[in-house]
Design an enzyme around this catalytic site. Structure first.
Site, PDB file in Angstrom:
ATOM      1  NE  ARG A 108      -3.822   0.830   2.115  1.00 43.07           N
ATOM      2  CZ  ARG A 108      -4.996   1.064   2.703  1.00 43.07           C
ATOM      3  NH1 ARG A 108      -5.092   1.918   3.705  1.00 43.07           N
ATOM      4  NH2 ARG A 108      -6.080   0.432   2.288  1.00 43.07           N
ATOM      5  CG  HIS A 135      -8.529   0.434  -2.473  1.00 44.43           C
ATOM      6  ND1 HIS A 135      -7.703  -0.585  -2.028  1.00 44.43           N
ATOM      7  CD2 HIS A 135      -9.251   0.826  -1.383  1.00 44.43           C
ATOM      8  CE1 HIS A 135      -7.928  -0.782  -0.740  1.00 44.43           C
ATOM      9  NE2 HIS A 135      -8.866   0.053  -0.329  1.00 44.43           N
ATOM     10  CD  GLN A 138     -13.112  -1.080  -0.216  1.00 40.55           C
ATOM     11  OE1 GLN A 138     -12.266  -0.928   0.648  1.00 40.55           O
ATOM     12  NE2 GLN A 138     -14.348  -1.474   0.068  1.00 40.55           N
ATOM     13  CG  ASP A 231     -13.398   7.090  -0.741  1.00 37.58           C
ATOM     14  OD1 ASP A 231     -13.258   6.983   0.492  1.00 37.58           O
ATOM     15  OD2 ASP A 231     -12.443   6.977  -1.539  1.00 37.58           O
ATOM     16  CB  CYS A 272     -14.047   2.010   0.599  1.00 38.19           C
ATOM     17  SG  CYS A 272     -13.605   3.757   0.625  1.00 38.19           S
ATOM     18  NE  ARG A 317     -11.140  -4.440   1.191  1.00 39.53           N
ATOM     19  CZ  ARG A 317     -10.170  -3.573   1.514  1.00 39.53           C
ATOM     20  NH1 ARG A 317     -10.422  -2.564   2.316  1.00 39.53           N
ATOM     21  NH2 ARG A 317      -8.953  -3.680   1.013  1.00 39.53           N
TER      22      ARG A 317
HETATM   23  N1   CP Z   1     -11.226   0.544   2.934  1.00 39.41           N
HETATM   24  C1   CP Z   1      -9.931   0.478   3.310  1.00 39.41           C
HETATM   25  O1   CP Z   1      -9.019   0.253   2.505  1.00 39.41           O
HETATM   26  O2   CP Z   1      -9.733   0.696   4.627  1.00 39.41           O
HETATM   27  P1   CP Z   1      -8.322   0.822   5.351  1.00 39.41           P
HETATM   28  O3   CP Z   1      -7.716   2.129   4.896  1.00 39.41           O
HETATM   29  O4   CP Z   1      -8.654   0.814   6.822  1.00 39.41           O
HETATM   30  O5   CP Z   1      -7.467  -0.325   4.958  1.00 39.41           O
HETATM   31  N1  NVA Z   2      -9.823   7.221  -1.307  1.00 32.98           N
HETATM   32  C1  NVA Z   2      -9.440   6.803   0.009  1.00 32.98           C
HETATM   33  C2  NVA Z   2      -9.720   5.353   0.203  1.00 32.98           C
HETATM   34  C3  NVA Z   2      -9.421   4.832   1.571  1.00 32.98           C
HETATM   35  C4  NVA Z   2      -9.710   3.386   1.740  1.00 32.98           C
HETATM   36  C5  NVA Z   2      -7.976   7.093   0.241  1.00 32.98           C
HETATM   37  O1  NVA Z   2      -7.166   6.827  -0.661  1.00 32.98           O
HETATM   38  O2  NVA Z   2      -7.644   7.627   1.292  1.00 32.98           O
END
Ligand code: CP
Ligand code: NVA
Length: 332
Positions: A108, A135, A138, A231, A272, A317
Site C-alpha cells: 500500500r 484500490h 476493495q 468515499d 469503503c 474485505r
Molecule cells: N477501505 C480500506 O481500505 O480501509 P483501510 O484504509 O482501513 O485499509
Molecule cells: N480514497 C481513500 C480510500 C481509503 C480506503 C484514500 O485513498 O484515502
C-alpha cells in the site's frame, strides 16, 4: 470455469478479465462459507507473506493478516517507518530481497508506478493494497456485498458520488464496466475521472451492454441506482490545505436521505470506510470546528440506516483478500 491465477500479480483490475474476476468472487464466497462454518482452510501452510504499508490502514492490513493466518501462512508487517525500503534501498532491490524470503508481497503506497516496479522485480505475486490510482481488492469486497444484497448484477446500476478521480471511484468504474454493471459518477466536472480511463472503460461497457454516465446532476446520476457509493472527500496523501476547496466542491454531492430517495426503493448504501459521518474522530472534529460541517460525504442518518451495508463490505474485505492470496499462491 477454467481459470488459473497461480503466480499472478494483483496490481489493478484492468489486468484481469471478466472471467478471472468472477472466479475470484466465487472463491471468496466459498471461503466465506468455510469461515462461517468454522471449517479449517489452512491450504497454504508453510508459506509466508510480507505486508508493506506506506500509508495507514485498518481493514486492508487486518484482512491480509487474518486472511493469511486462516490460510496457515506466516505474516510480517512493515509500516511506513522501520524498513530500509525507499530510503536506503531501491524498490527493485527490496523486491528481489523480499522474493528470496516470502511467497507473496502486499503493498500500500502512493504512485501506482511504485507497485508496478515492485512487481517487475519480484519473483513472487505482488498484491495492491491501495495506491493513489487504484484500490482493486476493495472492489472485490464491494461487488461481493452487492451480489449478497441485490443478486444478479447484470444491468443493475451503481452510482458513485464524490471525488470521482480517486482510487476507489476509478477502480469501481473499471470493475462495473468489466462486469456489465451500469456505472454513474456524480461529481463536479473538475473531479471527473480522467478521459483515458473513461474511454477504456466505455469499451468494456460496450462489450457487456452496460453504460457509463458522468454527470454533475445528482438527480440524474442517482436515478434508478441499486447501489449508492461514496468515499472521503480528501484521500490519504492529499494535502490538508485542500479541505476548504474540497468541501465547497463536494457538499452538493453529500449522500443524505434526499439523495437516497432518488435511487431505487431497495437501493443499498456503500462506503469503503473510513468515513466522516459524525465528529467522533480527530479530523472530523477539526473540520467541524473550522468549517462548521458535522457530517461530510454521508450523513450519520444514512450511514446508520438499514440500507447501509458498510459493515458487510468491511467484513468482505477479509474473504475477498483471502481469495486473492489463495488463488495466486496455490499450486497450479
Ligand atoms: N477501505 C480500506 O481500505 O480501509 P483501510 O484504509 O482501513 O485499509
Ligand atoms: N480514497 C481513500 C480510500 C481509503 C480506503 C484514500 O485513498 O484515502
Amino acid at each position: 470455469m477454467n481459470v488459473n491465477l497461480s503466480g499472478r500479480d494483483f496490481l489493478k483490475l484492468l489486468d484481469y478479465s471478466k472471467e478471472e474476476i468472477v472466479y475470484l468472487l466465487g472463491l471468496a464466497k466459498a471461503l466465506k462459507e468455510k469461515k462461517q462454518n468454522h471449517e479449517p482452510h489452512n491450504y497454504l501452510k508453510g508459506k509466508n507473506v510480507v505486508l508493506l504499508f506506506e500509508k495507514d490502514s485498518t481493514r486492508t492490513r487486518c484482512a491480509f493478516e487474518v486472511g493469511a493466518m486462516d490460510l496457515g501462512m506466516g505474516v510480517t508487517y512493515l509500516g511506513p517507518t522501520g524498513s530500509q525500503m525507499g530510503k536506503k534501498e531501491s524498490i527493485a532491490d527490496t523486491a528481489q530481497v523480499l522474493s528470496r524470503m516470502y511467497d507473496g508481497i502486499e503493498y500500500r503506497g502512493f504512485e501506482q508506478s511504485v507497485i508496478e516496479e515492485l512487481a517487475k522485480n519480484s519473483s513472487v505475486p505482488v498484491w495492491n493494497g491501495l495506491t493513489n490510482e487504484f484500490h482493486p481488492t476493495q472492489m472485490l469486497a464491494d461487488i461481493l456485498t452487492m451480489q449478497e444484497n441485490i443478486g444478479d448484477l447484470r444491468g443493475k446500476k451503481l452510482v458513485f458520488l464524490g471525488d470521482a478521480r480517486n482510487n476507489v471511484a476509478r477502480s469501481l468504474m473499471v470493475i462495473c464496466s468489466k462486469l456489465g454493471i451500469n456505472f454513474a459518477c456524480c461529481a463536479p466536472k473538475e473531479l471527473f475521472p480522467d478521459e483515458e480511463l473513461v474511454k477504456t472503460c466505455e469499451e468494456f461497457a460496450k462489450n457487456e451492454g452496460s453504460t457509463i454516465l458522468l454527470t454533475e446532476d445528482v438527480v440524474r446520476g442517482v436515478k434508478n441506482a441499486d447501489a449508492v457509493y461514496t468515499d472521503v472527500w480528501l484521500s490519504m496523501g492529499e494535502d490538508s490545505s485542500l479541505w476548504e476547496q474540497r468541501i465547497k466542491l463536494l457538499k452538493p454531492y453529500q449522500v443524505n436521505k434526499e439523495v437516497m430517495s432518488y435511487a431505487n426503493p431497495n437501493a443499498i448504501f456503500l462506503h469503503c470506510l473510513p468515513s466522516f459521518h459524525d465528529t467522533n474522530t480527530t479530523i472530523g472534529k477539526e473540520i467541524s470546528e473550522k468549517f462548521g460541517i458535522d457530517e461530510m460525504e454521508v450523513t450519520n442518518e444514512v450511514f446508520t440506516s438499514k440500507c447501509s451495508k458498510v459493515m458487510d463490505q468491511a467484513e468482505n474485505r477479509l474473504h475477498t483478500i483471502k481469495a486473492v492470496m489463495y488463488a495466486t499462491l496455490k499450486d497450479e
